[in-house]
Design an enzyme around this catalytic site. Structure first.
Site, PDB file in Angstrom:
ATOM      1  N   CYS A 133       4.910   8.440   6.199  1.00 46.05           N
ATOM      2  CA  CYS A 133       5.162   7.484   5.120  1.00 46.05           C
ATOM      3  C   CYS A 133       4.242   6.286   5.309  1.00 46.05           C
ATOM      4  CB  CYS A 133       6.624   7.029   5.160  1.00 46.05           C
ATOM      5  SG  CYS A 133       7.010   5.722   3.973  1.00 46.05           S
ATOM      6  N   CYS A 148       7.371 -11.761  -9.065  1.00 43.86           N
ATOM      7  CA  CYS A 148       7.083 -10.829  -7.963  1.00 43.86           C
ATOM      8  C   CYS A 148       5.613 -10.420  -8.011  1.00 43.86           C
ATOM      9  CB  CYS A 148       8.005  -9.615  -8.035  1.00 43.86           C
ATOM     10  SG  CYS A 148       7.829  -8.698  -9.565  1.00 43.86           S
TER      11      CYS A 148
END
Ligand SMILES: C[S@@+](CC[C@H](N)C(=O)[O-])C[C@H]1O[C@@H](n2cnc3c(N)ncnc32)[C@H](O)[C@@H]1O
Length: 391
Positions: free
Chosen positions: A20, A350
């Protein structure tokens, strides 16, 4: 699967094994990560702020470096007897990440039980290549009180009876407050569909935050909630602190989600209106407002820009909060703010790039203060709250 000793960086076996790569800053000392984010955000905003009064940057708000995610979004793959919960690898096969150390410990402990439940209820994982199988995603949210909302994103309702049959087994093992099926029939890379079938009596998860005298936010399925409960608490507290300096009589919270800003800022002497496109989030916010006895808080399901542009000037508020998705608020809403009489704006973003674009389109405002809030440690993602005042 994270381990850390003292002030050493967080370590992750999945990252080290190349399984990952989501946490691009894994292995970096946390203080460096925060300093880098601060530098990055300041640099990206600098051109938009040229010629305006200097910005007072507050120290960054941070929370735990690991175990902070209140939501697990797991792609389910593999087989019905050996499902994987995690992501799809480059070869399209499932990569199991159930021990991801970013999840809150309560979620971390729940995922293996949920995987066992998949086997028991014979929920065949969806296979993207052959378009066979049923279970696409498992979405799990944990409240600060330790309760869970579990959602199975299915291709169809075929497994509904089996899910219902085996729900008791799950409820005996995990503190599940809300369980639901989300139906996503299309062969598309989207997380969830429109149809939701709630399987439990309760349909909202209560997110109790230590904001003001205590904030209880109801969360229905299909409602956005900030990823990191500790840092979300700091975000709403910062908004309250800034708002208490100007005491606006009226506030609009645009892109209000389940009403975090609106309800944190509401009070007997202040009217607040939240505007949000997702009807389930609006229903959640209305419930929270009613429960808190906030009769001057109202929530509207609408496109934030279209709604703002339709309001008569006499109803424009003293302060507007905006907290849009990554794309920012865009030219129509910045144009409206510019020409409105709105004195104060809080912008929670964000994405510093879209924030910079929107600030450049708001030349009538100074950015008086700003604060980085590290909602997403181990990644380059950032949240920044800025306080604007009309010159
Ligand atoms: C970053 S979230 C902020 C939610 C909320 N302020 C909070 O603190 O949790 C952005 C929200 O904007 C909503 N949204 C997206 N497009 C919208 C639009 N055109 N008009 C109003 N809301 C929108 C999303 O559903 C989501 O709830």
């Amino acid at each position: 699967m994270l381990g850390r000793v003292g002030s050493h960086p967080v370590q992750c076996d999945y990252f080290d094994a190349g399984a990952c790569a989501s946490c691009t800053w894994m292995g970096r000392a946390y203080a460096d990560q925060v300093a880098d984010k601060q530098r990055h955000v300041e640099q990206v905003l600098a051109p938009a702020l040229e010629g305006r009064a200097p910005v007072a940057w507050l120290p960054p708000a941070t929370g735990p470096e690991e175990g902070f995610r209140n939501k697990a979004k797991m792609v389910v793959a593999g087989t019905v007897d050996a499902p994987t919960l995690g992501i799809l690898g480059a070869d399209g096969r499932g990569v199991d990440l159930r021990h991801c150390g970013l999840h809150e410990p309560g979620l971390h402990d729940a995922l293996p039980v949920l995987a066992e439940h998949v086997v028991r209820a014979r929920l065949a994982p969806y296979d993207v290549g052959s378009r066979r199988g049923e279970l696409k995603h498992l979405l799990v949210t944990r409240s600060p009180d330790g309760e869970l909302m579990v959602r199975w994103v299915l291709r169809s309702t075929e497994p509904e009876a089996r899910l219902r049959k085996h729900l008791g087994w799950l409820l005996e093992r995990l503190p599940v407050a809300v369980a639901s099926i989300n139906v996503q029939p299309e062969h598309k890379a989207v997380l969830e569909g429109e149809r939701e079938i709630v399987l439990t009596e309760q349909s909202t998860l209560t997110m109790r935050l230590d904001v003001g005298e205590g904030l209880r936010l109801h969360l229905r399925p299909q409602s956005f909630f900030q990823t990191n409960t500790t840092v979300a608490t700091a975000l709403y507290e910062q908004a309250r602190a800034w708002v208490s300096e100007t005491e606006p009589a009226s506030v609009w919270d645009l892109y209000s989600g389940v009403g975090g800003f609106a309800l944190a800022l509401a009070g007997p002497h202040r009217s607040v209106t939240g505007v949000e496109i997702a009807p389930e989030a609006v229903a959640s916010a209305q419930l929270s407002a009613a429960e808190a006895g906030l009769d001057r808080a109202r929530f509207v399901a609408a496109d934030a820009t279209a709604w703002a542009l339709e309001q008569p000037p006499a109803t424009h508020p003293d302060l507007v909060v905006v907290n849009p998705p990554r794309r920012g608020i865009g030219p129509a809403l910045t144009g409206w703010l510019e020409s409105s009489g709105v004195r104060d704006v809080l912008y929670s973003s964000c994405n510093a790039t879209s924030l910079a674009r929107d600030l450049a389109a708001l030349p009538s405002y100074d950015v008086e203060a700003a604060r980085l809030l590290d909602m997403f440690p181990q990644t380059t993602h950032h949240e920044v709250l800025v306080r604007l005042r009309r010159r």
